[in-house]
Write an enzyme that holds these catalytic residues in place. Structure first.
Site, PDB file in Angstrom:
ATOM      1  N   PRO A  11       0.501  -0.724  -0.027  1.00  0.00           N
ATOM      2  CA  PRO A  11       0.244   0.303  -0.137  1.00  0.00           C
ATOM      3  C   PRO A  11       0.823   1.259   0.057  1.00  0.00           C
ATOM      4  CG  PRO A  11      -0.799  -1.165   1.675  1.00  0.00           C
ATOM      5  CD  PRO A  11       0.234  -2.510   0.763  1.00  0.00           C
ATOM      6  N   ASN A  12       0.057   2.298  -0.904  1.00  0.00           N
ATOM      7  CA  ASN A  12       0.967   3.590  -0.924  1.00  0.00           C
ATOM      8  C   ASN A  12       2.140   3.715  -1.529  1.00  0.00           C
ATOM      9  OD1 ASN A  12      -1.199   4.772   0.664  1.00  0.00           O
ATOM     10  ND2 ASN A  12      -0.111   3.683   2.561  1.00  0.00           N
ATOM     11  N   ARG A  19       4.505  11.840  -2.765  1.00  0.00           N
ATOM     12  CA  ARG A  19       4.228  12.712  -1.581  1.00  0.00           C
ATOM     13  C   ARG A  19       5.789  11.897  -0.414  1.00  0.00           C
ATOM     14  NH1 ARG A  19      -1.730  13.116  -1.520  1.00  0.00           N
ATOM     15  NH2 ARG A  19      -1.563  14.579  -3.130  1.00  0.00           N
ATOM     16  N   TYR A  24      10.901   8.993   1.638  1.00  0.00           N
ATOM     17  CA  TYR A  24      11.056   8.077   0.284  1.00  0.00           C
ATOM     18  C   TYR A  24      11.979   8.748  -0.789  1.00  0.00           C
ATOM     19  CZ  TYR A  24       7.694   5.680   3.671  1.00  0.00           C
ATOM     20  OH  TYR A  24       6.763   4.956   4.573  1.00  0.00           O
ATOM     21  N   ASN A  75       8.522  -5.858  -0.573  1.00  0.00           N
ATOM     22  CA  ASN A  75       8.178  -4.469   0.129  1.00  0.00           C
ATOM     23  C   ASN A  75       6.767  -4.642   0.328  1.00  0.00           C
ATOM     24  OD1 ASN A  75       7.806  -1.848   1.711  1.00  0.00           O
ATOM     25  ND2 ASN A  75       9.427  -1.047   0.077  1.00  0.00           N
ATOM     26  N   ALA A  78       2.999  -1.200   4.642  1.00  0.00           N
ATOM     27  CA  ALA A  78       2.472  -0.785   6.023  1.00  0.00           C
ATOM     28  C   ALA A  78       1.762  -2.524   6.527  1.00  0.00           C
ATOM     29  CB  ALA A  78       1.499   0.033   6.322  1.00  0.00           C
ATOM     30  N   HIS A  81       3.661  -4.825   9.331  1.00  0.00           N
ATOM     31  CA  HIS A  81       3.556  -4.818  10.277  1.00  0.00           C
ATOM     32  C   HIS A  81       2.119  -5.560  11.066  1.00  0.00           C
ATOM     33  CE1 HIS A  81       7.215  -2.080   9.450  1.00  0.00           C
ATOM     34  NE2 HIS A  81       6.126  -1.716   8.785  1.00  0.00           N
ATOM     35  N   ASP A  88       1.412 -16.083   5.451  1.00  0.00           N
ATOM     36  CA  ASP A  88       1.426 -17.579   5.464  1.00  0.00           C
ATOM     37  C   ASP A  88       0.946 -17.583   4.131  1.00  0.00           C
ATOM     38  OD1 ASP A  88       0.520 -18.111   8.035  1.00  0.00           O
ATOM     39  OD2 ASP A  88      -1.205 -18.205   8.338  1.00  0.00           O
ATOM     40  N   GLU A  99      13.162 -10.019   1.996  1.00  0.00           N
ATOM     41  CA  GLU A  99      12.072  -8.775   2.332  1.00  0.00           C
ATOM     42  C   GLU A  99      12.688  -7.630   1.716  1.00  0.00           C
ATOM     43  OE1 GLU A  99      11.437  -9.008   6.613  1.00  0.00           O
ATOM     44  OE2 GLU A  99      10.211  -6.857   6.250  1.00  0.00           O
ATOM     45  N   HIS A 101      12.801  -2.955   2.100  1.00  0.00           N
ATOM     46  CA  HIS A 101      12.226  -1.914   2.699  1.00  0.00           C
ATOM     47  C   HIS A 101      13.827  -0.228   2.260  1.00  0.00           C
ATOM     48  CE1 HIS A 101       9.168  -3.750   5.112  1.00  0.00           C
ATOM     49  NE2 HIS A 101      10.289  -4.113   5.655  1.00  0.00           N
ATOM     50  N   ILE A 102      12.619   0.651   1.740  1.00  0.00           N
ATOM     51  CA  ILE A 102      13.087   1.695   1.303  1.00  0.00           C
ATOM     52  C   ILE A 102      13.980   2.749   2.297  1.00  0.00           C
ATOM     53  CG2 ILE A 102      12.990   3.727   0.794  1.00  0.00           C
ATOM     54  CD1 ILE A 102      10.552   2.854  -1.360  1.00  0.00           C
ATOM     55  N   SER A 103      12.794   2.913   3.641  1.00  0.00           N
ATOM     56  CA  SER A 103      13.296   3.433   4.494  1.00  0.00           C
ATOM     57  C   SER A 103      14.311   2.358   5.760  1.00  0.00           C
ATOM     58  CB  SER A 103      12.362   4.245   5.435  1.00  0.00           C
ATOM     59  OG  SER A 103      11.730   3.162   6.138  1.00  0.00           O
ATOM     60  N   ARG A 108      12.791   4.309  12.762  1.00  0.00           N
ATOM     61  CA  ARG A 108      11.633   5.216  12.826  1.00  0.00           C
ATOM     62  C   ARG A 108      10.865   4.597  14.488  1.00  0.00           C
ATOM     63  NH1 ARG A 108       9.266   4.542   6.911  1.00  0.00           N
ATOM     64  NH2 ARG A 108       7.892   6.325   7.751  1.00  0.00           N
ATOM     65  N   ARG A 112       6.672  -0.193  13.691  1.00  0.00           N
ATOM     66  CA  ARG A 112       7.529  -0.561  12.431  1.00  0.00           C
ATOM     67  C   ARG A 112       8.659  -1.574  13.025  1.00  0.00           C
ATOM     68  NH1 ARG A 112       5.650   3.019   7.946  1.00  0.00           N
ATOM     69  NH2 ARG A 112       5.122   4.996   9.369  1.00  0.00           N
TER      70      ARG A 112
HETATM   71  O1  CA2 Z   1      10.319   1.897   4.048  1.00  0.00           O
HETATM   72  C1  CA2 Z   1       9.359   0.627   3.384  1.00  0.00           C
HETATM   73  O2  CA2 Z   1       9.950   1.087   2.487  1.00  0.00           O
HETATM   74  C2  CA2 Z   1       8.621   1.138   4.184  1.00  0.00           C
HETATM   75  O3  CA2 Z   1       8.529  -0.122   3.759  1.00  0.00           O
HETATM   76  C3  CA2 Z   1       7.523   1.884   3.794  1.00  0.00           C
HETATM   77  C4  CA2 Z   1       6.211   1.549   4.111  1.00  0.00           C
HETATM   78  C5  CA2 Z   1       6.108   1.806   5.796  1.00  0.00           C
HETATM   79  O4  CA2 Z   1       4.624   1.450   6.030  1.00  0.00           O
HETATM   80  C6  CA2 Z   1       6.703   0.788   5.944  1.00  0.00           C
HETATM   81  O5  CA2 Z   1       6.748   0.212   7.977  1.00  0.00           O
HETATM   82  C7  CA2 Z   1       8.616   1.326   5.423  1.00  0.00           C
HETATM   83  C8  CA2 Z   1       4.803   2.850   3.799  1.00  0.00           C
HETATM   84  C9  CA2 Z   1       5.107   3.341   2.182  1.00  0.00           C
HETATM   85  C10 CA2 Z   1       4.470   4.240   1.956  1.00  0.00           C
HETATM   86  O6  CA2 Z   1       4.860   4.990   0.617  1.00  0.00           O
HETATM   87  C11 CA2 Z   1       4.430   6.073   0.110  1.00  0.00           C
HETATM   88  C12 CA2 Z   1       5.624   6.375  -0.728  1.00  0.00           C
HETATM   89  C13 CA2 Z   1       5.845   7.544  -0.971  1.00  0.00           C
HETATM   90  C14 CA2 Z   1       4.764   8.866  -0.291  1.00  0.00           C
HETATM   91  C15 CA2 Z   1       3.473   8.321   0.732  1.00  0.00           C
HETATM   92  C16 CA2 Z   1       3.699   6.500   0.981  1.00  0.00           C
END
Ligand code: CA2
Length: 150
Positions: A11-12, A19, A24, A75, A78, A81, A88, A99, A101-103, A108, A112
């Site tokens: 998601p997102n 954003r 990110y 990735n 959210a 978590h 499963d 696995e 993650h960008i961050s 954080r 998370r």
């Molecule tokens: O760091 C990551 O890649 C995360 O998987 C990103 C998730 C976050 O919930 C994880 O804890 C860490 C959130 C992705 C949201 O992506 C966006 C990208 C651009 C603007 C807003 C949200």
């Protein structure tokens, strides 16, 4: 015959580059997909890059991967978590799972710090920004080579 690496995004992640660039980065999802195809080509791999905001869709893609992918880079965003369903589904996959993650989620908020993906992941990549995707493909190539000795 080799099968693609499924690069699955939760998601997102369609909002990349639009954003929250301070977290990110400014690379868009389309640019990120192009980066993945380019690195895969250099490595002699192919990628099926997908993003969904729906947990069930990601579960369906993991089921598809059971027969149709050599590896999964995920990735789950959210859903990392929260999703026992993704855990499963991944349990049934026989190939390497990275696995991603960008961050760095451990730098954080506390919520998370737990991941449902980690227990089933072969390897992890986090904190490298979107460059983590090509790096994860490098790692995937290594893992696949280890599995199939020449
Ligand atoms: O760091 C990551 O890649 C995360 O998987 C990103 C998730 C976050 O919930 C994880 O804890 C860490 C959130 C992705 C949201 O992506 C966006 C990208 C651009 C603007 C807003 C949200």
């Amino acid at each position: 015959m080799s099968k693609p690496i499924f690069v699955l995004n939760g998601p997102n992640l369609n909002l990349l580059g639009i954003r929250e660039p301070h977290i990110y980065g400014s690379t868009t999802a389309a640019e990120l997909e192009a980066m993945c195809h380019a690195r895969a080509k250099e490595l002699g791999l192919t990628v099926s890059y997908r993003q969904s905001n729906y947990e069930g869709k990601i579960v369906d893609w993991i089921h598809e991967a059971l027969n149709d992918a050599d590896g999964i880079i995920i990735n789950a965003a959210a859903l990392t978590h929260t999703s026992v369903a993704i855990l499963d589904a991944l349990r049934n996959f026989k190939g390497p799972i990275v696995e991603l993650h960008i961050s760095n989620p451990h730098q954080r908020e506390a919520f998370r710090h737990h991941s449902y993906v980690t227990p089933i992941a072969t390897a992890m990549m986090s904190g490298f920004g979107v460059e983590g995707y090509p790096l994860a493909l490098d790692g995937m190539a290594l893992l696949l080579k280890k599995r199939k000795p020449a």
